[in-house]
Design a protein around this motif. Structure first.
Motif, PDB file in Angstrom:
ATOM      1  N   LYS B   8      38.139  47.017  19.355  1.00 26.58           N
ATOM      2  CA  LYS B   8      37.216  47.944  20.028  1.00 26.58           C
ATOM      3  C   LYS B   8      36.120  47.124  20.701  1.00 26.58           C
ATOM      4  O   LYS B   8      35.606  46.175  20.133  1.00 26.58           O
ATOM      5  N   ARG B   9      35.798  47.542  21.918  1.00 27.00           N
ATOM      6  CA  ARG B   9      34.799  46.785  22.649  1.00 27.00           C
ATOM      7  C   ARG B   9      33.404  47.090  22.125  1.00 27.00           C
ATOM      8  O   ARG B   9      33.029  48.246  22.000  1.00 27.00           O
ATOM      9  N   PRO B  10      32.639  46.087  21.797  1.00 24.08           N
ATOM     10  CA  PRO B  10      31.288  46.347  21.286  1.00 24.08           C
ATOM     11  C   PRO B  10      30.411  46.898  22.398  1.00 24.08           C
ATOM     12  O   PRO B  10      30.743  46.739  23.565  1.00 24.08           O
ATOM     13  N   PRO B  11      29.339  47.540  22.027  1.00 27.56           N
ATOM     14  CA  PRO B  11      28.457  48.080  23.061  1.00 27.56           C
ATOM     15  C   PRO B  11      28.000  46.959  23.976  1.00 27.56           C
ATOM     16  O   PRO B  11      27.857  45.818  23.543  1.00 27.56           O
ATOM     17  N   ASP B 168      35.023  42.427  24.566  1.00 27.54           N
ATOM     18  CA  ASP B 168      36.477  42.485  24.674  1.00 27.54           C
ATOM     19  C   ASP B 168      36.869  43.513  25.706  1.00 27.54           C
ATOM     20  O   ASP B 168      36.077  44.357  26.092  1.00 27.54           O
ATOM     21  N   LEU B 169      38.104  43.403  26.095  1.00 28.23           N
ATOM     22  CA  LEU B 169      38.599  44.388  27.055  1.00 28.23           C
ATOM     23  C   LEU B 169      38.641  45.749  26.389  1.00 28.23           C
ATOM     24  O   LEU B 169      38.881  45.856  25.186  1.00 28.23           O
ATOM     25  N   PRO B 170      38.412  46.790  27.161  1.00 32.14           N
ATOM     26  CA  PRO B 170      38.463  48.119  26.556  1.00 32.14           C
ATOM     27  C   PRO B 170      39.873  48.422  26.072  1.00 32.14           C
ATOM     28  O   PRO B 170      40.854  47.975  26.667  1.00 32.14           O
ATOM     29  N   GLU B 171      39.950  49.129  24.992  1.00 31.21           N
ATOM     30  CA  GLU B 171      41.238  49.520  24.460  1.00 31.21           C
ATOM     31  C   GLU B 171      41.870  50.507  25.434  1.00 31.21           C
ATOM     32  O   GLU B 171      41.201  51.381  25.948  1.00 31.21           O
ATOM     33  N   PRO B 172      43.173  50.346  25.690  1.00 25.63           N
ATOM     34  CA  PRO B 172      43.784  51.325  26.591  1.00 25.63           C
ATOM     35  C   PRO B 172      43.623  52.735  26.028  1.00 25.63           C
ATOM     36  O   PRO B 172      43.809  52.946  24.833  1.00 25.63           O
ATOM     37  N   SER B 173      43.281  53.629  26.871  1.00 24.21           N
ATOM     38  CA  SER B 173      43.093  55.000  26.423  1.00 24.21           C
ATOM     39  C   SER B 173      44.434  55.550  25.954  1.00 24.21           C
ATOM     40  O   SER B 173      45.479  55.227  26.519  1.00 24.21           O
ATOM     41  N   ASP B 174      44.419  56.369  24.901  1.00 26.76           N
ATOM     42  CA  ASP B 174      45.696  56.861  24.380  1.00 26.76           C
ATOM     43  C   ASP B 174      46.107  58.183  25.031  1.00 26.76           C
ATOM     44  O   ASP B 174      47.010  58.857  24.593  1.00 26.76           O
ATOM     45  N   SER B 175      45.392  58.517  26.115  1.00 26.75           N
ATOM     46  CA  SER B 175      45.760  59.774  26.775  1.00 26.75           C
ATOM     47  C   SER B 175      47.085  59.585  27.508  1.00 26.75           C
ATOM     48  O   SER B 175      47.466  58.472  27.872  1.00 26.75           O
ATOM     49  N   LYS B 176      47.764  60.659  27.713  1.00 26.80           N
ATOM     50  CA  LYS B 176      49.003  60.599  28.471  1.00 26.80           C
ATOM     51  C   LYS B 176      48.951  61.621  29.583  1.00 26.80           C
ATOM     52  O   LYS B 176      48.804  62.794  29.292  1.00 26.80           O
ATOM     53  N   SER B 325      36.559  47.131  33.145  1.00 29.67           N
ATOM     54  CA  SER B 325      36.916  45.727  33.335  1.00 29.67           C
ATOM     55  C   SER B 325      36.987  45.385  34.815  1.00 29.67           C
ATOM     56  O   SER B 325      36.905  46.249  35.667  1.00 29.67           O
ATOM     57  N   ILE B 326      37.169  44.100  35.065  1.00 25.88           N
ATOM     58  CA  ILE B 326      37.179  43.588  36.432  1.00 25.88           C
ATOM     59  C   ILE B 326      38.527  42.945  36.725  1.00 25.88           C
ATOM     60  O   ILE B 326      39.115  42.307  35.856  1.00 25.88           O
ATOM     61  N   ALA B 352      39.674  41.436  33.316  1.00 22.16           N
ATOM     62  CA  ALA B 352      40.968  41.768  32.736  1.00 22.16           C
ATOM     63  C   ALA B 352      42.100  41.062  33.457  1.00 22.16           C
ATOM     64  O   ALA B 352      43.024  40.545  32.840  1.00 22.16           O
ATOM     65  N   PHE B 353      42.018  41.049  34.788  1.00 22.30           N
ATOM     66  CA  PHE B 353      43.114  40.472  35.559  1.00 22.30           C
ATOM     67  C   PHE B 353      42.599  39.433  36.531  1.00 22.30           C
ATOM     68  O   PHE B 353      41.455  39.463  36.939  1.00 22.30           O
ATOM     69  N   ILE B 354      43.520  38.568  36.923  1.00 22.02           N
ATOM     70  CA  ILE B 354      43.178  37.579  37.931  1.00 22.02           C
ATOM     71  C   ILE B 354      44.316  37.553  38.955  1.00 22.02           C
ATOM     72  O   ILE B 354      45.479  37.518  38.588  1.00 22.02           O
ATOM     73  N   GLY B 355      43.965  37.660  40.217  1.00 19.99           N
ATOM     74  CA  GLY B 355      44.964  37.731  41.290  1.00 19.99           C
ATOM     75  C   GLY B 355      45.056  36.408  42.018  1.00 19.99           C
ATOM     76  O   GLY B 355      44.055  35.831  42.410  1.00 19.99           O
ATOM     77  N   MET B 356      46.284  35.915  42.133  1.00 19.12           N
ATOM     78  CA  MET B 356      46.456  34.565  42.663  1.00 19.12           C
ATOM     79  C   MET B 356      47.180  34.492  43.991  1.00 19.12           C
ATOM     80  O   MET B 356      47.485  33.415  44.459  1.00 19.12           O
TER      81      MET B 356
END
Lengths: 442, 376
Positions: B8-11, B168-176, B325-326, B352-356
């Motif tokens: 879980k991402r801290p505040p 930390d990265l946010p936890e993926p939401s569990d919504s569907k 995230s970025i 979160a991601f890096i584009g190359m």
């Protein structure tokens, strides 16, 4: 654009102002702050060094130490140096002696080439030329469609030929332009990384095949320290002629713009300052420097005013002012003109001292507030518009209902308006309001 | 989102709340707590005449002496993975302090200046640059590091540590379906990034749907469609000029009907200074929020060439919707993307991601160590 930078620099000057004499220490402290301000504005660190060194040298010289108002002198030096690093005087685009003139836009992905190409076409048409756009981006999905749609919107022909080689497309397009009598060809090339040898070679090939009379490097105003690396790489391969800065309507502090000329030796020629298709402007280093330092930009303001306000209208207004007959109709007209000039916020920015004041007070120059005023005036009868005196309580109530505002809003407007009328009487009474009348009739 | 970090991402940590550096600080002109750029007392230079600087003599002969006089010219780079390859050019500059030092064979005040300048040139901003140099210096003196590799290591460690401290990265939401908004200013590569994330997720076996909500830019929808075609991912679209919130609504409905796992919303590029456009974004967010269980997520796309303006971008986008995230794009150029450190420090959003590059598979999860490695 530049606002943050201007505010911070003016803060530095304010500290100097209280001092009758500037010691070496004062100047050093100011230079340290300016260095920090510029670095945070993304000005290239080498340019920052050069800039502060030059100011320091001049500021320690006689012109400052012997001056009665040393702080003013420092501001002047900063203004001079800033104008200088921005390129001195404005530089015009090159055109070929024999049409068609080929203009080529190059740059990184996402710098805004395609939109800039369309804006450039609109600008050149305004100046009496007949431009044609060429879609030479054979890589990005839907890039050609984007230019075609833009071309249709602004009613400027877009040439495109299905071919793998961009230089073949461009050659054909230039032929097509000669045939159809178009005198300017604007090439929208694909975005590319300056370190991609193959892609850079493509530009060299295009340049070789149609020899453009003007190659413009398109640079995003939000670019950081890397801007100069990009520009240097493009210069090495392509030797472009000038720079077009895009996205100047953001709140970037403009470091890229401030670094370009010094590092590359190429002038900034054009700047894109808004979303609309006619929001491309010539770049005037002195005016920009003046705006950054909070000195306003009266020249641009007058030019803008001249573009939107016709002679006849101005004369009419003058007469009305002289006869103290300025009414709500004129007020409405003035407001609409301001809108045409790019909105109140843009106008305010160009008035000396106003930019920082309106921002500092967080007035935000709400366009919607202007919309409300417009609605109120439009809910008045012709008689009421001409004579504010007759606005009694029941009329005001009706106007509020009609414009969807409250009676307080109406009251406030009427009060402001009568005050304004009074002020105008005083001003016109002294005669010769000069520029003020033309710019701020209300 | 990278799939491996589930904590879980801290505040979000605010400025100044970060834990103090592990060791006692060396005497510098930068006083503790004086972080705000407004501070007039603040001195960036750590130069002679202020404090007696310890000059550390290296115990190794200059191993990289060959590099030393290379200066601005090309250096031969060893190939250690794609990220470093992508940041090929970036190394030159950040290495310069080290190579210059190698000729002098001593760490003198000039070295710290060089290092700081190199970091500023990487767009980290003055504040971050000062902090990294200060911490690295603490580490170097404390651990008695005397060789060039060790010095680089110290800098790498500090950069990676700083990047990790942004949460930390946010936890993926569990919504569907999970709804992921791709947002950013114009021209940073949102559509391409949306496509690449779609490709990543599809390969992970998830059912992906695109919403072409860039109804503003000419051919924005077409660009998304071409990607969708290439990737074999369905796309929900309206006409150009339509209400993007309506596209989101339809896409959410459609995702529900088709049993979609992830809905990727490609939004129009907008300058964060345009209030009405930011409100439009807020509206799109609310539409998604109301119509799916759980909350939507947003990824802010930042272009590696972005300067310090990135901080304001992150702040304003973060006000319009919940940016978790970025995605840092265009890292295959010479730009170093150091602004993500400035953003992280100021606002606390992790990368979160890096584009190359422009290929479908040129996007990958961000790894602070790898980035730090490539930087020095």
């Amino acid at each position: 654009m530049f606002e943050g930078l201007g505010d911070r620099l003016q803060g530095v000057f304010a500290k100097l102002r209280g001092k009758g004499k500037l010691s070496e220490k004062d100047i050093d402290a100011a230079m340290r702050e300016i260095r920090l301000v510029l670095l945070e504005a993304d000005v290239n660190f080498k340019v920052v060094k050069m800039f502060t060194d030059r100011i320091r040298t001049r500021a320690s010289g006689e012109e400052v130490t012997k001056s009665v108002t040393p702080a003013q002198q420092v501001v002047k030096i900063v203004f001079d140096e800033m104008t200088d690093i921005l390129g001195g005087s404005s530089k015009a685009l090159n055109f070929a002696a024999h049409p068609p003139s080929v203009l080529m836009l190059v740059g990184l992905q996402g710098s805004g080439k395609t939109t800039a190409a369309a804006k450039l076409a609109v600008m050149l048409r305004r100046k009496g030329r007949e431009p044609m756009l060429v879609a030479a981006d054979v890589y990005r999905p839907a890039a050609v469609e984007q230019l075609q749609i833009l071309g249709a919107q602004i009613d400027i022909p877009v040439a495109y030929f299905k071919h793998k080689s961009a230089s073949k497309i461009v050659e054909k397009a230039v032929e097509e332009a000669s045939r159809s009598g178009r005198d300017v060809v604007i090439l929208d090339t694909a975005g590319r990384l300056h370190i991609d040898e193959e892609m850079m070679q493509e530009l060299v090939d295009i340049k070789g095949s149609v020899s453009p009379c003007e190659t413009l490097l398109v640079v995003d105003a939000m670019t950081g320290q890397d801007a100069v690396n990009v520009a240097l790489a493009f210069r090495e391969k392509l030797d472009f002629d000038g720079i077009l800065i895009t996205k100047m309507d953001g709140d970037a502090r403009g470091g890229a713009a401030l670094s370009m000329k010094t590092v590359t030796g190429k002038p900034i020629k054009l700047a894109s300052v808004g979303e609309k298709m006619d929001d491309l402007e010539e770049f005037h280093p002195d005016r920009v420097a003046s705006r950054i330092l909070g000195m306003g930009d009266i020249v641009s303001l007058v030019e803008k005013a001249e573009q939107t306000i016709t002679e006849e209208r101005a004369r009419k207004l003058e007469e009305k002012l002289r006869k103290h007959k300025f009414d709500f109709n004129d007020f409405l007209e003035q407001m609409q003109q301001i809108k045409q000039m790019g909105g109140l916020e843009k106008v305010m920015e160009m008035v000396p001292g106003m930019g920082s004041i309106s921002r500092a007070q967080g007035m935000g120059m709400d366009e919607r507030h202007l919309g409300r005023i417009e609605a109120i005036i439009q809910s008045m009868t012709p008689e009421e518009r001409e004579n504010a005196q007759i606005l009694n309580a029941s009329r005001r109530k009706r106007i509020a209902r009609g414009s969807g505002t409250s009676t307080q809003d109406v009251n406030q407007l009427v009060k402001q308006f009568t005050q304004m009328q009074k002020m105008m009487k005083q001003l016109t009474g002294k005669g010769g309001m000069g520029m003020l009348k033309k710019l701020f009739p209300f | 989102m990278a799939g491996k970090r589930k904590k879980k991402r801290p505040p979000r940590r605010k400025k100044g709340e970060r834990p103090p550096p592990p060791a006692k600080k060396l005497p510098t002109t930068q006083k503790k707590g004086e972080k705000a750029p407004e501070d007039e007392e603040r001195t960036v230079e750590v130069g002679p005449g202020q404090e007696p600087e310890p000059v550390i003599v290296l115990d190794e002969p200059a191993v990289e002496a060959g590099e030393a006089d290379a200066g601005e010219e090309d250096e031969k780079e060893e190939d250690d993975g794609r990220l470093s390859k992508g940041m090929f050019r970036s190394r030159k500059l950040l290495r310069r302090p080290f190579s210059r030092m190698a000729t002098r064979r001593a760490i003198d005040p000039e070295f710290w200046n060089d290092a700081e300048e190199a970091l500023i040139a990487a767009d980290t901003g003055v504040e971050c640059a000062v902090e990294i140099v200060e911490r690295a210096r603490g580490r170097i003196l404390r651990e008695g590091i005397r060789d060039i590799d060790g010095l680089k290591g110290a800098f790498r460690t500090e950069v990676a540590e700083m990047l990790r401290s942004f949460g930390d990265l946010p936890e993926p939401s569990d919504s569907k379906p999970r709804v992921l908004f791709i947002v950013g200013v114009n021209g940073v590569g949102k559509t391409t990034t949306a496509a690449k994330i779609g490709y990543l997720m599809k390969n992970r076996g998830e059912k992906v749907l695109f919403a072409a909500a860039d109804t503003f830019r000419a051919a924005g929808i077409e660009q998304m469609e071409m990607w969708a075609d290439r990737l074999g991912i369905p796309v929900v679209r309206h006409k150009t000029g339509g209400d993007p919130a309506a596209v989101v609504f339809d896409a959410v409905e459609s995702a529900g009907a088709r049993g979609i796992d992830v809905l990727l919303v490609d939004t129009a590029g907008r300058l964060h200074t345009k209030k009405n456009l930011m409100e439009e974004l807020g509206k799109m967010w609310r539409v998604a929020d109301r119509n799916v269980p759980g909350t939507p997520e947003a990824i802010l796309v930042i272009d590696a060439t972005t300067g310090q303006n990135g901080i304001i971008q992150a702040r304003v986008f973060g006000e319009a919707l919940d940016v978790g995230s970025i995605a840092l794009t265009k890292m295959d150029g010479s730009a170093r993307g150091g602004v993500v450190m400035a953003i992280g420090k100021e606002i606390g959003i992790p990368v979160a991601f890096i584009g190359m590059g422009e290929g479908m598979s040129d996007l990958r999860p961000f790894d602070p160590e790898e980035y730090a490695q490539a930087l020095f």
